[in-house]
Motif scaffolding. Structure first.
Motif, PDB file in Angstrom:
ATOM      1  N   ASN A 193       0.908  -1.333   0.349  1.00  0.00           N
ATOM      2  CA  ASN A 193      -0.326  -0.100   0.349  1.00  0.00           C
ATOM      3  C   ASN A 193       1.134   1.267   0.195  1.00  0.00           C
ATOM      4  O   ASN A 193       1.604   1.454   0.891  1.00  0.00           O
ATOM      5  CB  ASN A 193      -0.603   0.163   1.346  1.00  0.00           C
ATOM      6  CG  ASN A 193      -1.608   0.979   1.084  1.00  0.00           C
ATOM      7  OD1 ASN A 193      -1.460   2.472   0.168  1.00  0.00           O
ATOM      8  ND2 ASN A 193      -2.686   1.025   1.552  1.00  0.00           N
ATOM      9  N   ASP A 194       0.753   2.283  -1.016  1.00  0.00           N
ATOM     10  CA  ASP A 194       1.896   2.887  -0.906  1.00  0.00           C
ATOM     11  C   ASP A 194       0.368   4.126  -2.108  1.00  0.00           C
ATOM     12  O   ASP A 194       0.665   5.691  -2.404  1.00  0.00           O
ATOM     13  CB  ASP A 194       2.498   3.291  -2.351  1.00  0.00           C
ATOM     14  CG  ASP A 194       3.868   1.680  -1.622  1.00  0.00           C
ATOM     15  OD1 ASP A 194       4.813   2.598  -0.603  1.00  0.00           O
ATOM     16  OD2 ASP A 194       4.184   1.397  -2.592  1.00  0.00           O
ATOM     17  N   LEU A 195      -0.568   4.264  -1.288  1.00  0.00           N
ATOM     18  CA  LEU A 195      -1.715   5.302  -2.068  1.00  0.00           C
ATOM     19  C   LEU A 195      -2.619   6.208  -0.251  1.00  0.00           C
ATOM     20  O   LEU A 195      -2.442   7.081  -0.694  1.00  0.00           O
ATOM     21  CB  LEU A 195      -2.724   4.216  -2.476  1.00  0.00           C
ATOM     22  CG  LEU A 195      -4.301   5.053  -3.501  1.00  0.00           C
ATOM     23  CD1 LEU A 195      -3.704   5.543  -4.341  1.00  0.00           C
ATOM     24  CD2 LEU A 195      -5.217   3.894  -4.510  1.00  0.00           C
ATOM     25  N   VAL A 196      -3.022   5.110   0.100  1.00  0.00           N
ATOM     26  CA  VAL A 196      -4.246   5.507   0.814  1.00  0.00           C
ATOM     27  C   VAL A 196      -4.254   4.729   2.392  1.00  0.00           C
ATOM     28  O   VAL A 196      -4.345   3.655   1.842  1.00  0.00           O
ATOM     29  CB  VAL A 196      -5.689   6.285   0.702  1.00  0.00           C
ATOM     30  CG1 VAL A 196      -6.724   4.994   0.394  1.00  0.00           C
ATOM     31  CG2 VAL A 196      -6.145   7.016   1.326  1.00  0.00           C
ATOM     32  N   ASP A 197      -4.372   5.461   3.635  1.00  0.00           N
ATOM     33  CA  ASP A 197      -4.582   4.779   4.686  1.00  0.00           C
ATOM     34  C   ASP A 197      -6.523   3.785   4.532  1.00  0.00           C
ATOM     35  O   ASP A 197      -7.422   4.401   3.455  1.00  0.00           O
ATOM     36  CB  ASP A 197      -5.043   5.420   5.675  1.00  0.00           C
ATOM     37  CG  ASP A 197      -4.263   5.914   6.229  1.00  0.00           C
ATOM     38  OD1 ASP A 197      -2.544   5.642   5.955  1.00  0.00           O
ATOM     39  OD2 ASP A 197      -3.579   7.241   6.739  1.00  0.00           O
ATOM     40  N   LEU A 198      -5.998   2.327   4.948  1.00  0.00           N
ATOM     41  CA  LEU A 198      -7.480   1.548   4.512  1.00  0.00           C
ATOM     42  C   LEU A 198      -7.764   1.440   5.878  1.00  0.00           C
ATOM     43  O   LEU A 198      -6.902   1.374   6.951  1.00  0.00           O
ATOM     44  CB  LEU A 198      -7.147   0.417   3.900  1.00  0.00           C
ATOM     45  CG  LEU A 198      -6.747   0.365   2.388  1.00  0.00           C
ATOM     46  CD1 LEU A 198      -6.325  -0.841   1.527  1.00  0.00           C
ATOM     47  CD2 LEU A 198      -7.817   1.232   1.481  1.00  0.00           C
ATOM     48  N   GLU A 199      -9.011   1.066   6.568  1.00  0.00           N
ATOM     49  CA  GLU A 199     -10.172   1.211   7.494  1.00  0.00           C
ATOM     50  C   GLU A 199     -10.807  -0.128   7.286  1.00  0.00           C
ATOM     51  O   GLU A 199     -12.157   0.589   6.687  1.00  0.00           O
ATOM     52  CB  GLU A 199     -10.379   2.183   7.879  1.00  0.00           C
ATOM     53  CG  GLU A 199     -10.708   2.072   9.833  1.00  0.00           C
ATOM     54  CD  GLU A 199      -9.829   1.159  10.737  1.00  0.00           C
ATOM     55  OE1 GLU A 199     -10.152   0.640  11.703  1.00  0.00           O
ATOM     56  OE2 GLU A 199      -8.505   1.745  10.475  1.00  0.00           O
ATOM     57  N   ASN A 200     -10.784  -1.396   7.207  1.00  0.00           N
ATOM     58  CA  ASN A 200     -11.923  -2.325   7.607  1.00  0.00           C
ATOM     59  C   ASN A 200     -12.130  -2.283   5.883  1.00  0.00           C
ATOM     60  O   ASN A 200     -13.926  -2.645   5.146  1.00  0.00           O
ATOM     61  CB  ASN A 200     -13.065  -1.708   8.093  1.00  0.00           C
ATOM     62  CG  ASN A 200     -14.154  -3.397   8.616  1.00  0.00           C
ATOM     63  OD1 ASN A 200     -13.553  -4.414   8.355  1.00  0.00           O
ATOM     64  ND2 ASN A 200     -15.362  -2.296   9.176  1.00  0.00           N
ATOM     65  N   ALA A 201     -11.436  -2.341   4.699  1.00  0.00           N
ATOM     66  CA  ALA A 201     -11.928  -2.065   3.554  1.00  0.00           C
ATOM     67  C   ALA A 201     -12.246  -3.102   2.651  1.00  0.00           C
ATOM     68  O   ALA A 201     -12.638  -4.641   3.523  1.00  0.00           O
ATOM     69  CB  ALA A 201     -10.868  -1.575   3.391  1.00  0.00           C
ATOM     70  N   THR A 202     -12.724  -3.655   1.582  1.00  0.00           N
ATOM     71  CA  THR A 202     -12.832  -4.983   0.973  1.00  0.00           C
ATOM     72  C   THR A 202     -11.710  -4.144  -0.189  1.00  0.00           C
ATOM     73  O   THR A 202     -12.454  -3.949  -1.336  1.00  0.00           O
ATOM     74  CB  THR A 202     -14.447  -5.141   0.457  1.00  0.00           C
ATOM     75  OG1 THR A 202     -15.446  -4.715   1.724  1.00  0.00           O
ATOM     76  CG2 THR A 202     -14.389  -5.979  -0.156  1.00  0.00           C
TER      77      THR A 202
END
Length: 519
Positions: A193-202
């Motif tokens: 992941n070099d993009l954006v923070d993910l939180e409980n993502a699908t």
């Protein structure tokens, strides 16, 4: 977003999206004061004691810092878009009667004093100072123009979708074999992941090659800062992308026409994967991963069958007439002419429904690592081969004999060519305690005339992408001096292949004859 992939929408009964505007806006941001100028801005109106250079001390009230507004700056320049205000390097202080401490000498009347910041040695706050201040910055903003008719303002759901680089998954397999033809195949994903923070993502992990004709082209809706940030996020180096399904072309495997397996997947049947056109998608839920982090997670497992395969490949060698001119030295010539070795591989069957993708595969038996191979893209119902090791108990003897020469046998473009006839044999001895089946493939310089021992033959195109020689790659010099224009016209590459079963302690012999032309 990549060009043409940004699609906004609103979900509200009776509402429609009239347009989306991207631009830079001056926004207020609260920050922690770190410097004298910022602390003075944070404490406007407060009383302080100032000590200037020369040990001048006085009490004053902070009035402000001279500032030129963004509107004023924009009116004086040709800059497109808003500009940030610029604050000078001085502060306005309201003072009462000011005196030097040492001699009580009067130096200024009461009033508003303009003091350069570089003259201030220190400041004493008479009350607890504020350490937070409001700053302004230019930030990209999207503004959606939504029309709900006469119903008046109300909340509606907004959907924004686009394709962006910066997140990839790297597949890898674990193959646990039991030595009896049964195996357990596990797929895991390494998330980068070099993009954006993910939180409980699908996440939807794609097996296949999605096509984006505009990759590398930024949509105009993205502002210049977005482009610079995206470029900065993307790591450099081929190893970062070696197995990324999002950017690499899948390598076609040599499909095995048979489907030597039974049974089926486990996790795939539970809904972890689905067929989408020519792609296969694994869905993983509940993923939390911050930008800059990496994660390894299991995707699915399934029971498969495999069988042991032994392969013998005899590569093409230069004709005998060229040995004295071999430019890469005797070591290179010896490598081409040395006795070939049989490779032990396992042929994995893919019962489906998910295809195998291009990825490294770790092979284990009884908890011990045997080897690491590479799977290639393999659809359900086909198989792919993983190399384990060199089969040292299968001995190979190669014998080639010249059987005839015919001077001036052919002519082309004003040159006369000699025909050389060759006969070759391969003897494979099985020193193992069990019978084996060996798949033999031999390449020869010239044209095949006959193949013995129930073998098959065909002529290959050396310049084709699937040809036996990489004449356009880094090794082209090895072949260029004897694989010239006239040689391409007069000769070619022949392929002879056999499948032989060899009992323990027995020897199998295969052979073929061919000819080539030389001048």
């Amino acid at each position: 977003p990549l060009l043409g992939t940004f699609w906004p929408a609103v979900d509200g009964d009776g509402c429609r999206l009239r347009g989306v505007t991207a631009g830079r806006r001056v926004v207020a941001t609260e920050r922690t004061a770190l410097e004298l100028k910022e602390l003075l801005r944070a404490n406007l109106g407060n009383e302080i004691v100032v000590r200037e250079t020369g040990d001048i001390r006085y009490r004053a009230t902070i009035v402000g810092l001279p500032t030129r507004s963004g509107e004023e700056l924009a009116a004086a320049t040709d800059t497109i878009g808003p500009m940030l205000p610029v604050t000078g390097d001085a502060v306005l202080l309201r003072t009462a009667e000011t005196r030097r401490d040492t001699s009580a000498e009067r130096i200024a009347d009461a009033g508003t004093r303009l003091v350069r910041l570089d003259r201030i040695v220190d400041v004493t706050f008479l009350t607890d100072p504020k350490t937070r201040f409001v700053d302004r910055e230019l930030a990209p903003r999207l503004v959606l123009d939504v029309d709900c008719g006469d119903s008046g303002p109300r909340a509606v759901d907004v959907e924004l979708g686009w394709v962006e680089q910066g997140f990839r998954w790297i597949p890898s397999y674990r193959v646990e074999i039991d030595g009896q033809g049964k195996a357990r195949l596990s797929l895991q994903a390494t998330l980068q992941n070099d993009l954006v923070d993910l939180e409980n993502a699908t996440l939807h992990l794609v097996v296949g090659v999605p096509s984006f004709v505009a990759k590398g082209q930024l949509d105009p809706i993205a502002l210049q800062e977005s482009l610079a940030a995206a470029v900065a996020r993307m790591p450099r180096g081929a190893t970062q992308n070696a197995f990324s399904n999002s950017i690499m072309s899948q390598v076609s495997s040599n499909f095995v026409a048979e489907a030597p397996v039974t049974g089926g997947p486990t996790a795939a049947e539970d809904g972890t994967g689905s067929k989408e056109q020519d792609l296969y998608v694994f869905t993983v839920t509940g993923v939390s991963l911050r930008a800059g982090e990496r994660m390894v997670l299991p995707v699915f497992e399934q029971a498969i069958e495999y069988r042991d395969v032994w392969k013998l490949d005899v590569s093409i060698a230069p004709p005998q007439e060229s040995w004295e001119q071999f430019r890469n030295g005797p070591d290179e010539l010896a490598r081409l002419l040395r006795a070939p070795k049989v490779r032990h591989e396992i042929r994995l069957g893919n019962p489906g429904p998910a295809p195998l993708t291009t990825a490294p595969a770790l092979v284990l038996q009884g908890g011990r690592v045997l080897a690491q191979g590479m799977t290639t893209y393999t659809p359900p119902g086909h198989g792919c081969d993983l190399e384990l090791t060199t089969a040292i108990d299968l001995l190979v003897v190669k014998t080639d004999e010249e059987t005839g020469r015919t001077p001036n046998a052919e002519s082309w473009n004003g040159n006369s060519y000699m025909r050389v006839d060759v006969d070759g044999r391969l003897r494979v001895t099985n020193r193992r305690s069990e019978p084996v089946e060996v798949e033999i493939r031999r390449l020869v310089f010239g044209k095949l005339d006959a193949v013995r021992a129930d073998g098959s033959r065909r002529q290959l195109n050396p310049y084709a992408d699937e040809g036996p020689l990489d004449l356009h790659g880094p090794d082209w010099r090895r072949y260029s001096w004897y694989w010239s224009v006239w040689s391409m016209v007069m000769n070619g590459v022949g392929e002879a292949s056999w499948t032989v079963a060899i009992e323990p302690g027995k020897t199998a012999e295969v052979g073929c004859s061919w000819h080539y032309f030389w001048r």
